[in-house]
Design a protein around this motif. Structure first.
Motif, PDB file in Angstrom:
ATOM      1  N   PRO A 225      45.294  67.640 -12.109  1.00 35.36           N
ATOM      2  CA  PRO A 225      44.474  66.406 -12.203  1.00 35.36           C
ATOM      3  C   PRO A 225      44.224  65.811 -10.765  1.00 35.36           C
ATOM      4  O   PRO A 225      43.155  64.960 -10.868  1.00 35.36           O
ATOM      5  CB  PRO A 225      45.480  65.616 -13.058  1.00 35.36           C
ATOM      6  N   ALA A 226      44.878  65.963  -9.969  1.00 33.61           N
ATOM      7  CA  ALA A 226      44.650  65.468  -8.648  1.00 33.61           C
ATOM      8  C   ALA A 226      43.470  66.031  -7.883  1.00 33.61           C
ATOM      9  O   ALA A 226      42.793  65.121  -6.963  1.00 33.61           O
ATOM     10  CB  ALA A 226      45.763  66.018  -7.584  1.00 33.61           C
ATOM     11  N   ILE A 227      42.845  66.883  -8.185  1.00 34.06           N
ATOM     12  CA  ILE A 227      41.355  67.264  -7.948  1.00 34.06           C
ATOM     13  C   ILE A 227      40.499  66.173  -8.268  1.00 34.06           C
ATOM     14  O   ILE A 227      39.698  65.845  -7.411  1.00 34.06           O
ATOM     15  CB  ILE A 227      40.905  68.738  -8.469  1.00 34.06           C
ATOM     16  N   VAL A 228      40.710  65.460  -9.462  1.00 32.29           N
ATOM     17  CA  VAL A 228      39.670  64.438  -9.959  1.00 32.29           C
ATOM     18  C   VAL A 228      40.091  63.267  -9.095  1.00 32.29           C
ATOM     19  O   VAL A 228      39.568  62.538  -8.514  1.00 32.29           O
ATOM     20  CB  VAL A 228      39.824  64.386 -11.366  1.00 32.29           C
ATOM     21  N   ILE A 408      43.972  67.907  -1.127  1.00 32.46           N
ATOM     22  CA  ILE A 408      43.009  68.623  -2.018  1.00 32.46           C
ATOM     23  C   ILE A 408      41.688  68.104  -2.101  1.00 32.46           C
ATOM     24  O   ILE A 408      40.645  68.885  -2.082  1.00 32.46           O
ATOM     25  CB  ILE A 408      43.433  69.007  -3.544  1.00 32.46           C
ATOM     26  N   GLY A 409      41.554  66.883  -1.961  1.00 34.28           N
ATOM     27  CA  GLY A 409      40.046  66.045  -1.746  1.00 34.28           C
ATOM     28  C   GLY A 409      39.599  66.485  -0.607  1.00 34.28           C
ATOM     29  O   GLY A 409      38.349  66.190  -0.498  1.00 34.28           O
ATOM     30  N   THR A 410      40.225  66.909   0.832  1.00 34.21           N
ATOM     31  CA  THR A 410      39.446  67.548   1.772  1.00 34.21           C
ATOM     32  C   THR A 410      39.429  69.021   1.686  1.00 34.21           C
ATOM     33  O   THR A 410      38.189  69.357   2.039  1.00 34.21           O
ATOM     34  CB  THR A 410      40.452  67.169   2.906  1.00 34.21           C
ATOM     35  N   PHE A 411      40.243  69.869   0.942  1.00 35.91           N
ATOM     36  CA  PHE A 411      40.144  71.076   1.326  1.00 35.91           C
ATOM     37  C   PHE A 411      38.908  71.664   0.015  1.00 35.91           C
ATOM     38  O   PHE A 411      38.090  72.491   0.617  1.00 35.91           O
ATOM     39  CB  PHE A 411      41.426  71.649   0.383  1.00 35.91           C
ATOM     40  N   ILE A 412      38.924  71.026  -0.989  1.00 36.63           N
ATOM     41  CA  ILE A 412      37.574  71.585  -1.822  1.00 36.63           C
ATOM     42  C   ILE A 412      36.215  71.431  -1.271  1.00 36.63           C
ATOM     43  O   ILE A 412      35.590  72.193  -1.293  1.00 36.63           O
ATOM     44  CB  ILE A 412      37.887  70.997  -3.381  1.00 36.63           C
ATOM     45  N   PRO A 413      35.884  70.253  -0.802  1.00 32.90           N
ATOM     46  CA  PRO A 413      34.538  69.913   0.010  1.00 32.90           C
ATOM     47  C   PRO A 413      34.399  70.963   1.031  1.00 32.90           C
ATOM     48  O   PRO A 413      33.380  71.414   1.156  1.00 32.90           O
ATOM     49  CB  PRO A 413      34.587  68.481   0.251  1.00 32.90           C
ATOM     50  N   MET A 414      35.343  71.047   1.733  1.00 30.49           N
ATOM     51  CA  MET A 414      35.392  72.097   2.868  1.00 30.49           C
ATOM     52  C   MET A 414      34.997  73.369   2.586  1.00 30.49           C
ATOM     53  O   MET A 414      34.303  74.325   3.047  1.00 30.49           O
ATOM     54  CB  MET A 414      36.707  72.124   3.855  1.00 30.49           C
ATOM     55  N   LEU A 415      35.848  73.780   1.570  1.00 31.82           N
ATOM     56  CA  LEU A 415      35.484  75.195   0.770  1.00 31.82           C
ATOM     57  C   LEU A 415      34.033  75.423   0.113  1.00 31.82           C
ATOM     58  O   LEU A 415      33.234  76.372   0.621  1.00 31.82           O
ATOM     59  CB  LEU A 415      36.551  75.570  -0.347  1.00 31.82           C
ATOM     60  N   ARG A 416      33.715  74.425  -0.182  1.00 34.82           N
ATOM     61  CA  ARG A 416      32.331  74.191  -0.867  1.00 34.82           C
ATOM     62  C   ARG A 416      31.073  74.347  -0.003  1.00 34.82           C
ATOM     63  O   ARG A 416      30.197  75.140  -0.016  1.00 34.82           O
ATOM     64  CB  ARG A 416      32.127  72.967  -1.643  1.00 34.82           C
TER      65      ARG A 416
END
Length: 421
Positions: A225-228, A408-416
């Motif tokens: 849930p922390a992704i959201v 995780i809020g930094t990691f996913i946008p960077m991966l995107r």
């Protein structure tokens, strides 16, 4: 009276640390060893061979030592066929059944080593002497005469199943350091560090995901849930929409918060943009569950146009299969959530066995659950702001996992951005 057996080690056992670990196992468990033969590989691709005699005071102590050595890749010299014993009843295995590792494993049956199908830790090994005409046999993992060896969780064992017992006739092959030097994915480089070069590691993860997609492989994402909460939801939805995700595993909470974000603009009642608490915001998650249940499930809500963005929406729109496994803490839960724990385990197990690379994103319990189902050959990335999450995953046997301690809020946008630039 001292009892002894001879074991063999072969491969890149020096630089991978296997030989040292085996020596340590014998001494730590009160045994002794004597190296009878030792041939060192003298160039980059040459393998090293070690033959050693292992001694202990009792047969029971020796069996315990041999079991630990087997987990490290040692094989008993002068092998015999594996010992098989029929399960006495459903869900019950023989007393000395062989408990599996998550490494590639081979079992000697009728003088021939047969590769184990669907390797998974903490399972029993079942031998099926199926006839060559049996339509259920698996051609790429069976012996010439149709014999199969595969894993079963204990609750799935049926009366009469031929279960492998003891250590005889079992060969385990832990992953070794690649001779080309490799990168972060090259060899059991599990570890937890906030000092890792995030940008370069994310670039490497993106390269792996591209390669998997180009080879028609499978990328599984495990979501918390922390992704959201942290604002990574839209970036993950973009990655799903772009076709980089082939399966999603999560709990009821992740799906509820993702859907709540679409319906109310909040996650757990908090506006993820302004961080304000709207009036009655604390009730939004339960309202979300009620609305989805009223419509008949997530797919029905998408079809009705009620849900039109987010990760679960993209999974529906792009035919990405998902498994939502319930827990005792769940509100609702959603109609799509599997509330039977055994059924949920089996669904997760099926996903895990198909995956070529797994991204575990900010969820401790789900990461460990999925990790327990993965072979050690599956590339695994675990990302969490809490180092203990990655540590526990590694301690539970998923030594192949790469740990990234970051938001995780930094990691996913960077991966995107890396995937879609």
């Amino acid at each position: 009276m001292t009892v002894a057996r001879t074991v063999e080690l072969e491969g890149h056992i020096i630089d991978s640390g296997t030989m040292g670990m085996c020596f340590g196992v014998v001494m730590d468990m009160g045994g002794e060893f004597e190296v009878e033969e030792f041939e060192v590989g003298r160039h980059k691709h040459a393998e090293t061979y070690c033959r050693m005699r292992v001694m202990a005071e009792t047969e029971e102590e020796l069996r315990a030592i041999l079991h630990e050595l087997n987990q490290q890749g040692a094989t008993v010299a002068d092998p015999r066929d594996a010992t098989l014993e029929a399960a006495p009843e459903d869900g019950v295995v023989p007393v000395e059944f062989y408990s599996t590792t998550n490494h590639p494993t081979y079992v000697r049956v009728d003088g021939e080593y047969v590769e184990v199908e669907d390797v998974e830790m903490d399972c029993a090994l079942i031998v099926d002497r199926a006839s060559p005409e049996d339509p259920q046999r698996v051609d790429d993992a069976e012996s010439d005469d149709g014999t199969r060896v595969y894993t079963k969780v204990l609750n799935a064992v049926e009366e009469g199943d031929l279960v492998v017992t003891g250590e005889t006739g079992i060969r385990v092959e832990p992953p070794e350091r690649p001779r080309n030097g490799g990168g972060s994915f090259g060899f059991m480089q599990g570890g937890v560090s906030s000092e890792r070069p995030s940008a370069s590691l994310i670039e490497e993860i993106a390269d792996e995901m591209r390669e998997v997609r180009e080879n028609d492989g499978n990328v599984l994402v495990v979501c918390g849930p922390a992704i959201v909460h942290s604002g990574g939801r839209n970036a993950l939805a973009d990655i799903v929409r772009a076709g980089y995700i082939d399966g999603l595993s999560a709990g009821n909470g992740f799906a509820v918060h993702d859907l709540e974000r679409d319906l109310y603009g909040t996650s757990l009642g908090v506006d993820t943009e302004s961080l304000e608490h709207p009036r009655k915001g604390h009730k939004h998650h339960i309202y979300t569950i009620s609305e989805i249940a009223r419509l008949g499930g997530i797919e029905a809500a998408v079809d009705e146009g009620i849900i039109d963005e987010g990760v679960m929406y993209e999974c529906i729109e792009n035919d990405v299969p998902y498994v939502l496994a319930g827990s005792i803490r769940d509100d609702g839960p959603l109609p799509d959530t599997i509330t039977d724990s055994i059924e949920a385990q089996n669904a997760i197990r099926e996903q895990a066995q198909e995956a070529d690379i797994v991204l575990m994103l900010s969820t401790l319990l789900h990461s460990v659950a999925v990790g327990n189902c993965l072979p050690s050959t599956t590339k695994t990335v675990c990302v969490d702001i809490n180092p203990a999450t990655v540590t526990q995953l590694l301690d539970r046997g998923s030594a192949q996992a790469i740990g990234m301690v970051t938001d995780i809020g930094t990691f996913i946008p960077m991966l995107r951005d890396e995937l879609l630039e």
